[in-house]
Design an enzyme around this catalytic site. Structure first.
Site, PDB file in Angstrom:
ATOM      1  N   PHE A  35     -42.614 -42.364 -56.368  1.00 26.17           N
ATOM      2  CA  PHE A  35     -43.898 -42.816 -56.886  1.00 26.17           C
ATOM      3  C   PHE A  35     -44.051 -44.333 -56.723  1.00 26.17           C
ATOM      4  CE2 PHE A  35     -46.212 -44.523 -60.529  1.00 26.17           C
ATOM      5  CZ  PHE A  35     -47.454 -44.008 -60.244  1.00 26.17           C
ATOM      6  N   GLU A  36     -42.993 -45.051 -57.125  1.00 28.76           N
ATOM      7  CA  GLU A  36     -43.059 -46.512 -57.010  1.00 28.76           C
ATOM      8  C   GLU A  36     -43.171 -46.937 -55.547  1.00 28.76           C
ATOM      9  OE1 GLU A  36     -40.365 -48.334 -60.536  1.00 28.76           O
ATOM     10  OE2 GLU A  36     -39.512 -46.688 -59.393  1.00 28.76           O
ATOM     11  N   SER A  83     -24.841 -40.798 -17.754  1.00 24.50           N
ATOM     12  CA  SER A  83     -24.328 -39.707 -18.585  1.00 24.50           C
ATOM     13  C   SER A  83     -22.813 -39.854 -18.681  1.00 24.50           C
ATOM     14  CB  SER A  83     -24.736 -38.362 -18.012  1.00 24.50           C
ATOM     15  OG  SER A  83     -24.208 -38.250 -16.721  1.00 24.50           O
ATOM     16  N   LEU A  84     -22.175 -38.904 -19.305  1.00 24.11           N
ATOM     17  CA  LEU A  84     -20.726 -39.002 -19.493  1.00 24.11           C
ATOM     18  C   LEU A  84     -20.033 -37.914 -18.699  1.00 24.11           C
ATOM     19  CD1 LEU A  84     -20.490 -39.542 -23.356  1.00 24.11           C
ATOM     20  CD2 LEU A  84     -19.968 -41.211 -21.586  1.00 24.11           C
ATOM     21  N   GLU A 113     -15.554 -40.842 -31.138  1.00 22.19           N
ATOM     22  CA  GLU A 113     -16.789 -40.631 -31.905  1.00 22.19           C
ATOM     23  C   GLU A 113     -17.232 -39.186 -31.749  1.00 22.19           C
ATOM     24  OE1 GLU A 113     -19.652 -43.273 -30.224  1.00 22.19           O
ATOM     25  OE2 GLU A 113     -18.440 -45.041 -30.655  1.00 22.19           O
ATOM     26  N   LYS A 115     -19.887 -36.355 -30.707  1.00 20.44           N
ATOM     27  CA  LYS A 115     -20.926 -36.272 -29.678  1.00 20.44           C
ATOM     28  C   LYS A 115     -22.120 -35.534 -30.280  1.00 20.44           C
ATOM     29  CE  LYS A 115     -21.533 -35.226 -24.771  1.00 20.44           C
ATOM     30  NZ  LYS A 115     -22.881 -34.711 -24.876  1.00 20.44           N
ATOM     31  N   ASP A 117     -25.633 -33.847 -30.820  1.00 18.63           N
ATOM     32  CA  ASP A 117     -26.361 -32.953 -29.938  1.00 18.63           C
ATOM     33  C   ASP A 117     -27.858 -33.083 -30.204  1.00 18.63           C
ATOM     34  OD1 ASP A 117     -26.739 -31.104 -28.027  1.00 18.63           O
ATOM     35  OD2 ASP A 117     -26.121 -29.379 -29.219  1.00 18.63           O
ATOM     36  N   ARG A 136     -34.498 -40.846 -22.129  1.00 19.89           N
ATOM     37  CA  ARG A 136     -33.588 -40.981 -21.012  1.00 19.89           C
ATOM     38  C   ARG A 136     -34.293 -40.822 -19.659  1.00 19.89           C
ATOM     39  NH1 ARG A 136     -28.330 -39.910 -19.802  1.00 19.89           N
ATOM     40  NH2 ARG A 136     -28.141 -38.923 -17.790  1.00 19.89           N
ATOM     41  N   GLU A 173     -28.808 -41.194 -30.542  1.00 18.73           N
ATOM     42  CA  GLU A 173     -29.234 -39.811 -30.406  1.00 18.73           C
ATOM     43  C   GLU A 173     -30.209 -39.474 -31.528  1.00 18.73           C
ATOM     44  OE1 GLU A 173     -27.734 -38.689 -27.789  1.00 18.73           O
ATOM     45  OE2 GLU A 173     -27.968 -36.515 -27.774  1.00 18.73           O
ATOM     46  N   TYR A 226     -24.210 -47.120 -29.096  1.00 18.06           N
ATOM     47  CA  TYR A 226     -23.871 -47.905 -27.908  1.00 18.06           C
ATOM     48  C   TYR A 226     -24.828 -49.075 -27.815  1.00 18.06           C
ATOM     49  CZ  TYR A 226     -23.017 -48.678 -22.855  1.00 18.06           C
ATOM     50  OH  TYR A 226     -22.707 -49.203 -21.635  1.00 18.06           O
ATOM     51  N   LYS A 312     -15.945 -31.608 -24.593  1.00 23.44           N
ATOM     52  CA  LYS A 312     -16.965 -30.703 -25.140  1.00 23.44           C
ATOM     53  C   LYS A 312     -16.321 -29.493 -25.808  1.00 23.44           C
ATOM     54  CE  LYS A 312     -20.911 -30.455 -22.809  1.00 23.44           C
ATOM     55  NZ  LYS A 312     -22.336 -30.447 -23.098  1.00 23.44           N
ATOM     56  N   CYS A 406     -43.575   3.571 -33.701  1.00 16.85           N
ATOM     57  CA  CYS A 406     -43.234   2.636 -34.769  1.00 16.85           C
ATOM     58  C   CYS A 406     -42.272   3.298 -35.755  1.00 16.85           C
ATOM     59  CB  CYS A 406     -44.511   2.204 -35.487  1.00 16.85           C
ATOM     60  SG  CYS A 406     -44.188   1.195 -36.939  1.00 16.85           S
ATOM     61  N   CYS A 409     -44.392   3.834 -39.179  1.00 16.42           N
ATOM     62  CA  CYS A 409     -45.590   4.657 -39.340  1.00 16.42           C
ATOM     63  C   CYS A 409     -45.786   5.653 -38.194  1.00 16.42           C
ATOM     64  CB  CYS A 409     -46.824   3.770 -39.483  1.00 16.42           C
ATOM     65  SG  CYS A 409     -47.269   2.955 -37.952  1.00 16.42           S
ATOM     66  N   CYS A 424     -46.770  -2.531 -32.814  1.00 17.58           N
ATOM     67  CA  CYS A 424     -47.346  -1.352 -33.432  1.00 17.58           C
ATOM     68  C   CYS A 424     -48.812  -1.683 -33.669  1.00 17.58           C
ATOM     69  CB  CYS A 424     -46.657  -1.045 -34.763  1.00 17.58           C
ATOM     70  SG  CYS A 424     -47.610   0.126 -35.753  1.00 17.58           S
ATOM     71  N   CYS A 430     -49.944   0.665 -41.212  1.00 17.27           N
ATOM     72  CA  CYS A 430     -48.497   0.501 -41.115  1.00 17.27           C
ATOM     73  C   CYS A 430     -48.012  -0.372 -42.287  1.00 17.27           C
ATOM     74  CB  CYS A 430     -48.168  -0.137 -39.763  1.00 17.27           C
ATOM     75  SG  CYS A 430     -46.413  -0.355 -39.485  1.00 17.27           S
TER      76      CYS A 430
HETATM   77  S1  IVH Z   1     -22.135 -43.109 -25.361  1.00 19.62           S
HETATM   78  C1  IVH Z   1     -22.805 -44.460 -20.884  1.00 19.62           C
HETATM   79  N1  IVH Z   1     -21.678 -41.883 -27.609  1.00 19.62           N
HETATM   80  O1  IVH Z   1     -24.079 -37.700 -24.676  1.00 19.62           O
HETATM   81  C2  IVH Z   1     -22.476 -43.626 -22.039  1.00 19.62           C
HETATM   82  N2  IVH Z   1     -23.113 -40.823 -26.034  1.00 19.62           N
HETATM   83  O2  IVH Z   1     -23.506 -36.831 -21.767  1.00 19.62           O
HETATM   84  C3  IVH Z   1     -23.306 -43.931 -23.178  1.00 19.62           C
HETATM   85  N3  IVH Z   1     -24.056 -38.684 -26.828  1.00 19.62           N
HETATM   86  O3  IVH Z   1     -26.524 -39.363 -22.823  1.00 19.62           O
HETATM   87  C4  IVH Z   1     -23.330 -42.850 -24.159  1.00 19.62           C
HETATM   88  N4  IVH Z   1     -23.080 -38.711 -28.797  1.00 19.62           N
HETATM   89  O4  IVH Z   1     -27.096 -38.667 -25.210  1.00 19.62           O
HETATM   90  C5  IVH Z   1     -22.307 -41.831 -26.423  1.00 19.62           C
HETATM   91  N5  IVH Z   1     -21.201 -40.954 -29.677  1.00 19.62           N
HETATM   92  C6  IVH Z   1     -21.832 -40.904 -28.501  1.00 19.62           C
HETATM   93  C7  IVH Z   1     -22.684 -39.823 -28.147  1.00 19.62           C
HETATM   94  C8  IVH Z   1     -23.305 -39.823 -26.879  1.00 19.62           C
HETATM   95  C9  IVH Z   1     -23.905 -38.056 -27.985  1.00 19.62           C
HETATM   96  C10 IVH Z   1     -24.880 -38.180 -25.710  1.00 19.62           C
HETATM   97  C11 IVH Z   1     -25.798 -39.183 -25.084  1.00 19.62           C
HETATM   98  C12 IVH Z   1     -25.424 -39.234 -23.652  1.00 19.62           C
HETATM   99  C13 IVH Z   1     -24.723 -37.933 -23.461  1.00 19.62           C
HETATM  100  C14 IVH Z   1     -23.746 -38.046 -22.342  1.00 19.62           C
END
Ligand code: IVH
Length: 666
Positions: A35-36, A83-84, A113, A115, A117, A136, A173, A226, A312, A406, A409, A424, A430
């Site tokens: 509220f505040e 990407s990784l 760390e 990952k 999703d 991206r 993410e 990152y 993964k 169905c 019915c 149905c 039904c």
């Molecule tokens: S580092 C150049 N750290 O995974 C690498 N990526 O397949 C910079 N992702 O495109 C990414 N968790 O969308 C990094 N702790 C994490 C992550 C992470 C998820 C995703 C990100 C990236 C994809 C790579």
């Protein structure tokens, strides 16, 4: 107030709201009540409206988004979004290690760390202000989704603390936590619409919505992992991320510094199990070399950096026996086959049932009763069957013979072209369809009639109602004839039905349960076409001209009004006085009490306090609990407390009666 005063109050309010946002959405602590918070935001918006020259694109008021449609411009990333490298095996991690050791002469540290999703995002900050957010895209160029990203409350629009570079990018993410995702699907279910498949796709899809005010209503969140720039303050990833946290970013805590591969594997093993207890989805572990100079030494390929890799997790599967197939009938008549399984443990829960979606899916998998099937928990809530172990198939097994009639019915099912499900068609006879439509009609977001599922069941089974239009013709005697109902509960139910006649037209249209017409679509259609008569007379072409109404929705609406049965039900609503057009004044409603703050006190004759509160906000006014210099009116009933009276007199605030108030909004 003078300009200078406005300016300094504006700054103060913006800083305060940035701070409370950070406390709540990043640290999960709340220092003030909702509220505040709302009051401060309201004050800010008022001041900004009054002083358009003091506009700030990163003001906390900008987080609500805009109704205007946006086009997404493609822009080039300052640094490509790579990407990784992926691996599913721990042996391959050893290769990563061997390669590192070859190139790096000295010792090095790993940072492990989670990952996340979701959908990756790149945020650009200049002088502590968020200036751009890119998806991206193809890694080189991404969509500029800044307006949408600004609605995500855990992303700082303005940095706090000190020591941040004047110009840098930070990547992370965007995701939807499980509870928020579940709520979104509850709404879909209530509207009889297909559910969102998984949080990842929904998060990615949300970023591309053209109307940012819809994005603002989605439960999006963002972890940052990152940072990139020419002048980063520290020489390690870990230290930089720690600093980024002090500037207001949501940097996750589940990070571990590891000095060798064994420690990395320990981290992986721990999270392989623990991930099921997280309130959001992760699909693996990211392993990074900590030192930035060493990262540079390792360099990158065209696709991915050599200084990082991802482990993964395999989607968890279990094998179990398919015992039988049930067929469920939804309120729209859609048939869903559901597999009954021999109970099996999967990702921490016992699974007994799995959706088979439709006949095509059964065919595609060639799944049969008594087969051993593989079940998987993907992003979806209900586990799915992903395959069959044909080696274990009994020799006498037969392909599934899909039901023709169905199960509720016995009416012959139909298949509409272009739709995956069988239906149905017996809408009026039904039972699960009849009950389902009535349950939807009375649900909280629709007509908000206070009756339990069991009551609807009784009313239908006793033949007292056949459709939701019949609700308005129920008498107290009818209800008293039901088991478990007494004078008081019957009066309440009748009262609740009566009250639903005040529900605005857009909710009535939603309540009618037209396929694909959820709350938002209902609002759009009613504000455009104004009345049920107009909607009834509209063609598919005219409907698709309305923004956000596509072919599918349009033809569903037109079909609905073609049916005599539906027209009869609508007539019952009409006779009963249910709102079937936009209130004449709905357009002006907002202006009537705009900017006026009310305090309600005492008891009233014609309306309950809650009703009065609803009226105040409906007409654009604001309710507050206590009297202050900002109060415009005290709406006073009987038995009002003496201290309140004294206070309003002191502050010279007008006291109005219920009748005065009703005249104000007439
Ligand atoms: S580092 C150049 N750290 O995974 C690498 N990526 O397949 C910079 N992702 O495109 C990414 N968790 O969308 C990094 N702790 C994490 C992550 C992470 C998820 C995703 C990100 C990236 C994809 C790579």
């Amino acid at each position: 107030m003078s300009k200078d005063k406005d300016k300094s109050r504006l700054e103060q309010l913006r800083n305060l709201l940035h701070h409370y946002n950070y406390q709540y959405y990043v640290l999960a602590q709340s220092e003030i009540s909702d509220f505040e918070y709302d009051q401060l935001l309201r004050e800010l918006i008022d001041l900004e409206t009054k002083n358009p020259d003091l506009f700030d694109p990163n003001s906390p008021s900008q987080r609500v988004g805009s109704d205007l449609n946006q086009e997404f411009e493609q822009e080039v990333h300052s640094y490509p979004m790579l990407s990784l490298d992926n691996t599913y095996s721990k042996e391959e991690l050893a290769d990563f290690e061997t390669r590192n050791k070859k190139i790096l002469p000295e010792e090095y540290e790993f940072i492990c760390e989670l990952k996340y999703d979701g959908a990756s995002i790149s945020l650009k900050y200049e002088n502590g202000q968020l200036v751009r957010a890119l998806t991206r895209g193809d890694g080189e160029k991404g969509d500029n989704v800044t307006a949408n990203v600004k609605t995500i409350k855990s992303i700082p629009l303005k940095l706090t603390g000190s020591g941040f570079p004047p110009d840098f990018e930070i990547r992370g993410e965007i995701f939807i936590p499980h509870d928020g995702f579940e709520k979104m699907n509850e709404e879909k279910r209530a509207a009889g619409e297909p559910e969102y498949a998984n949080p990842r796709n929904t998060a990615a899809g949300s970023l591309k919505i053209q109307n940012s005010s819809i994005v603002a209503s989605r439960p999006l969140d963002c972890f940052l992992y990152y940072i990139m720039g020419k002048e980063l303050p520290a020489n390690s990833h870990y230290e930089n991320m720690k600093l980024a946290k002090t500037w207001g970013f949501k940097v996750p805590n589940n990070i571990k510094k590891c000095s060798n591969l064994d420690e990395v594997i320990e981290f992986i093993d721990y999270w392989e199990n623990e991930r099921h207890n997280l309130p959001y989805d992760i699909d693996g572990i990211v392993i990074k070399i900590n030192n930035l100079k060493q990262q540079q030494q390792l360099g990158m390929t065209t696709k991915s950096p050599r200084w990082a890799t991802a482990f993964k997790f395999k989607a968890e599967q279990a094998k179990t026996k398919l015992l039988s197939i049930d067929y469920q009938v939804g309120r729209t008549g859609a048939i869903t086959p559901v597999a009954n399984l021999e109970p099996v443990l999967l990702a921490g829960t016992t699974v007994k049932r799995a959706s088979l979606h439709n006949y095509d899916q059964i065919n595609l998998l060639d799944v049969r009763v008594n087969d051993f099937v593989y079940v998987e928990k993907g992003g979806e809530i209900i586990p799915k069957i992903v395959g069959v172990d044909k080696d274990l198939r009994p020799s006498d097994s037969k392909a599934v013979e899909y039901i023709k009639d169905c199960p509720e019915c016995n009416t012959e099912l139909i298949k509409i072209e272009g739709e995956a499900k069988h239906y149905c068609p017996n809408e009026t006879g039904c039972p699960p369809q009849i009950k389902g439509r009535i349950e939807h009609f009375i649900s909280r977001k629709a007509m908000n009639i206070g009756a339990a599922e069991a009551t609807v069941e009784l009313l239908v089974d006793k033949g007292l109602i056949n459709d939701f239009g019949d609700l308005y013709f129920l008498t107290k005697e009818d209800i008293l004839s039901l088991e478990r109902f007494a004078e008081k509960s019957a009066t309440n139910l009748i009262g609740s039905i009566e009250k639903s006649k005040e529900v605005p037209f857009s909710r009535v249209l939603y309540a009618m349960g037209i396929r694909y017409v959820g709350e938002t679509v209902a609002k759009t259609v009613t504000s455009e076409l104004k009345s049920i008569e107009n909607i009834k007379g509209t063609s598919i072409e005219e409907l698709t001209e309305i923004h956000e109404i596509g072919e599918r929705i349009a033809s569903s609406i037109v079909e609905y009004f073609k049916s005599d049965i539906n027209i009869k039900i609508i007539n019952k609503l009409k006779i009963s006085g249910v709102q079937l057009e936009i209130d004449e004044e709905e357009g002006n409603i907002e202006n009537k009490l705009n900017g006026q703050t009310f305090v309600i006190s005492g008891t009233f004759e014609k309306h309950s306090r809650d009703e009065l509160k609803e009226l105040i906000s409906k007409f654009g006014g604001k309710n507050t609990g206590s009297i202050s210099a900002k109060t415009n009116y005290l709406l006073a009933g009987e038995n009002i407390g003496p201290s309140k009276l004294e206070k309003v007199k002191k502050l010279n605030i007008p006291i109005i009666s219920e009748d005065d108030f009703l005249r104000m909004i007439k």
